[in-house]
Design an enzyme around this catalytic site. Sequence first.
Site, mmCIF file in Angstrom:
data_model
loop_
_atom_site.group_PDB
_atom_site.id
_atom_site.type_symbol
_atom_site.label_atom_id
_atom_site.label_comp_id
_atom_site.label_asym_id
_atom_site.label_seq_id
_atom_site.Cartn_x
_atom_site.Cartn_y
_atom_site.Cartn_z
ATOM 1 C CD GLU A 73 45.325 43.735 38.369
ATOM 2 O OE1 GLU A 73 46.222 43.493 39.183
ATOM 3 O OE2 GLU A 73 44.128 43.471 38.578
ATOM 4 C CE LYS A 105 39.476 42.519 43.470
ATOM 5 N NZ LYS A 105 39.315 41.425 42.483
#
Length: 433
Positions: free
Chosen positions: A208, A341
């Site tokens: 990430e 999410k």
Amino acid sequence: MAPLIEALRGYEILDSRGNPTVAARVTLSSGVQAIGHAPSGASTGKHEALELRDKDPRRYGGKGVLGAVRNIEEAILPALRGMPAEVGAVDARMIELDGTFVRKSGLGANAMLAVSCAVARAAAIVSGEPLWRSLEMAKGRAALPLPMVNILSGGLHAGRHIEFQDFLVMGHGFGTYAETLHATVQVHRQARVVLEKRGYPVSGVADEGGWGPSLPSNEAALQVVTEAIEDAGYRSGEDFSIALDVAASHFHTADGRYALKSEERVLSASEMISLLERWAGAYPIFSIEDALEEDDWEGWRELTARLGSKLQLVGDDLFTTNPRRVQRGADLRAANAVLVKMNQIGTVTETLEVLEMARTLGYGAVVSARSGETEDSFLADLAVGSGAGQIKIGSITRSERLAKYNRLLEIEKDERLPYSNKLMVPRQFGAPQ
């Protein structure tokens, strides 16, 4: 007459880890076209909606998504052709067609989400409004979110050098989103300086975009982040606080304990809570995600009873953006915030419903990207329109992350919206606002 869905095209694209994921392009009768991408996670909870993969070892190690693409063109398109581009109705039709509700194993959550995002974006184009406004859940609720930014990574995102998955900062001492982003970049850069000064090898960035160093322990990462905040010229606990993604399910043992090899400890749930409580007293920690295993409900109850009045306790694998699990958490008084999410539930409509549910139950909400992301900036508009107040994208490197951060800069420049720059422990199981 509102434009109708005329065509849908699915195709296989690559995410930020070089693995296939799904894109969809919708074409309306008016000629309007829009695209949506489905992200993909590495650290996935077992209760998530199903990401349909081909499992053909000859292509991408079995991770191809050609079957999901076929579902878009051969199953979803015939069901949607001629419908208005209204995401609520479209999502309801896909859920009915799939037939497995939360699981999404019929069509695949990746196929459904790509179509859902494409249709939502097309509807915004038709309305002449920015995407965030078309996603606004209630008039006047839209707000720029406080970013929760990855600085250091471990766990599945960085070679398992340490167990905790992410060490993040939340810059709450600044008046605008742009100022927060600038200060966060300074902290991220300073973190590398601190790592090198302490002799910790830095070979590159993790999934990430945060630094993925070889560290001796999880506590060493807390020391590095705190030092980086202060060396960058900011006040720890006042300008910046720390957020943790523990991802405890990945080091939970068969006998129900937590194996922290880097700390040379194997802990019970109560001992794990005590360790986190001690660290929260020693470092400027505000938010802890997935502190315990995803089905350790009793442990989560104890965690919340002990720390829920002082810290934000976020359920990711615990809840998987699943309304049934969020309701169970409320009933058991477990956690006080939900990580949201989109691909864990599979459609834009269901994502918005979980965000509204969190608000009604008094939970905090963090709109989150996945470790396998694309350049689609949809998530930024979702965070703004929902008024969730927090967004977790990753670090401030790599284009799949920057697409979202830069979209938020654009929205702040174009619109006069409030900025959620205050840290507040969620109203634990309180009354609706």
